[in-house]
Enzyme design. Structure first.
Site, short mmCIF file in Angstrom:
data_model
loop_
_atom_site.label_atom_id
_atom_site.label_comp_id
_atom_site.label_asym_id
_atom_site.label_seq_id
_atom_site.Cartn_x
_atom_site.Cartn_y
_atom_site.Cartn_z
N CYS A 192 0.87 -1.17 0.00
CA CYS A 192 0.00 0.00 0.00
C CYS A 192 0.91 1.22 0.00
O CYS A 192 2.04 1.15 -0.49
CB CYS A 192 -0.95 -0.01 1.20
SG CYS A 192 -0.10 -0.06 2.79
N ILE A 193 0.48 2.33 0.56
CA ILE A 193 1.28 3.56 0.50
C ILE A 193 2.56 3.47 1.32
O ILE A 193 3.60 4.00 0.95
CB ILE A 193 0.43 4.77 0.98
CG1 ILE A 193 -0.75 4.97 0.02
CG2 ILE A 193 1.27 6.04 1.05
CD1 ILE A 193 -1.72 6.04 0.46
#
Length: 472
Positions: A27-28
């Site tokens: 993810c980020i």
């Protein structure tokens, strides 16, 4: 930032080697692993790697915090080293679900349905907060609101209120869309189902109680059976169960109806069957269950306000660790719809601030420059409602900051429950959260905010210094 292949190799070895990885995505800020056997993970080895800022296991996934702007580079090297193809988040969730028990899978289903609609609900909450500022008496003028003394702002406040209420009024449409995606049906049909349950021709759910007292609830007469003609504005359970039935009906028909006539048969028949079931059985039963759940929470927290606030405040961050906090979003929405406000969400907002405060104290007290660089941005993130960096990369790494955050949150939860703090909506779960609180409760909420800013910071800072002194 230059990423060495050796560091990425160490991460692979830390999670049990490439043969222990079923799937991996990112993810980020985090690498997300679906592992065959989590007992093979060497957390001590993992967290000694300079590249790694923390690690934790949740919902069947083992997640390694690497950092924004770095994780995508690490992921590319990791894919090359392990020979895995790049996986989507859904691939990893599917692989990770094999490691979950029944309760975890139920929580995951709710999370997958509600997380996509959270931005719309938070947006509505912030707009409702602006409306509260304009219309709440006593905020800027004694006993009067802004619109009372400045009537030119009244229509602006009305427009903002309309925008804010849209997401809550048509909440079943949002849930219907997300639930149909999760259950494998057509999201468009989910939207139609949700809108059908709040059709203007139906008695508004918020007026049901008053109409029931007056004996004025409209009904349909189906061959002698009286069916109440009511809508389900702001309700969660009716559309959730109806969407499940609709998705299964659509899937069943798609497998059996020839392609040439699917457009004419599948959607109309599935929606017709689900519609009748929704208004005759699913809606009335789940509406009653939802009201019972609401009443149970209200009764318990009314009778044992101090204990309820202490426990929920002290356990909320633990629920975040397990992912079970997502189930309480449905409870918050039900409380807002049925009781006019939620007393649970304000505690959530304070819990986030408490974890940020503990992480901030680590940054000030620690002599480790790497930890300072991690603690400060993590604390700011928590103050703005995103606690994962503070919790998993800082507080849980040392454990005691996490506990200090729990203590502060528990005390604040007890105080604001005793003082009757409620939120009119769900907003940003941190310092900006006061906008979602009823204006008459702001003073009490700010008292709770003071507790979660000071107590976790002080306890963590003092403990860190004492610990550092003993290690000399």
């Amino acid at each position: 930032m230059s990423i060495s292949r050796q560091s990425v190799e160490q991460i692979v070895q830390g999670v049990g080697g490439k043969e222990n990885i079923s799937a991996v995505t990112h993810c980020i800020t985090r690498l997300r692993f679906a592992l065959k056997d989590e007992s093979k993970v060497d957390k001590e080895k993992l967290e000694s790697i300079d590249l790694v800022k923390g690690s934790f296991s949740t919902n069947g996934q083992f997640q390694v915090v690497v950092g924004q702007g770095t994780v995508d580079k690490v992921y590319k090297i990791l894919v090359e080293l392990t020979g895995h193809t790049e996986s989507s988040k859904e691939d990893v969730k599917e692989a990770a679900s094999k490691n979950m028990n029944v309760l975890q899978r139920m929580v995951k289903v709710l999370a997958d349905i509600f997380i996509p609609i959270v931005p719309a609900i938070v947006m509505a909450g912030l707009l409702m907060g602006i409306n509260n500022v304009l219309t709440g008496p006593g905020i800027f003028y004694e006993g009067k609101s802004v619109v009372d003394l400045h009537p030119q702002w009244k229509d602006i406040a009305d427009m903002i209120n309309l925008m804010a209420n849209t997401a809550f009024t048509f909440l079943p449409a949002l849930i219907g869309w997300s639930a149909m995606k999760k259950f494998g049906g057509s999201p468009l049909l989910g939207i139609v189902l949700g809108l059908m349950l709040v059709h203007p021709d139906l008695l508004n759910a918020w007026g049901y109680g008053e109409a029931l007292k007056k004996g004025e609830v409209p009904t349909w007469n189906l061959f002698g059976f009286e069916i109440e003609k009511i809508g389900y504005q702001g309700q969660v359970l009716p559309v959730l169960f109806s969407a499940y039935v609709l998705a299964k009906a659509e899937i069943f028909l798609r497998k059996r109806v020839p392609d040439s006539i699917q457009l004419l048969v599948v959607a109309p028949v599935a929606l017709l069957l689900t519609g009748f079931l929704a208004f005759i059985v699913i809606g009335p039963v789940t509406f009653a269950i939802g009201n019972m759940i609401t009443q149970a929470f209200v009764t318990v927290f009314d009778q044992f306000a101090a204990v309820g606030g202490l426990l929920y405040g002290g356990l909320y961050a633990v629920l975040v660790m397990t992912g079970m906090h997502h189930t309480f979003l449905a409870v918050d929405l039900q409380l807002i719809s049925s009781a006019g406000g939620t007393f649970l969400w304000p505690i959530l907002a304070l819990s986030n601030i408490a974890q940020g405060s503990a992480a901030l104290a680590v940054g000030f007290a620690s002599r480790d420059e790497k930890m300072k660089g991690l603690s400060f941005p993590s604390a700011i993130s928590a103050f703005l409602g995103v606690t994962e960096p503070a919790m998993f990369a800082v507080n849980l790494r040392y454990r005691y900051p996490f506990v200090m955050g729990l203590i502060g949150s528990a005390l604040a939860g007890m105080v604001i429950m005793i003082l009757g703090v409620k939120a009119s909506s769900i907003g940003v779960g941190g310092i900006p959260g006061f906008l979602s609180i009823f204006p008459q409760n702001w003073a009490a909420f700010f008292l709770g905010m003071g507790i979660v800013l000071l107590i976790p910071f002080a306890l963590t800072f003092i403990y860190t210094k004492i610990k550092a002194g003993k290690s000399k």
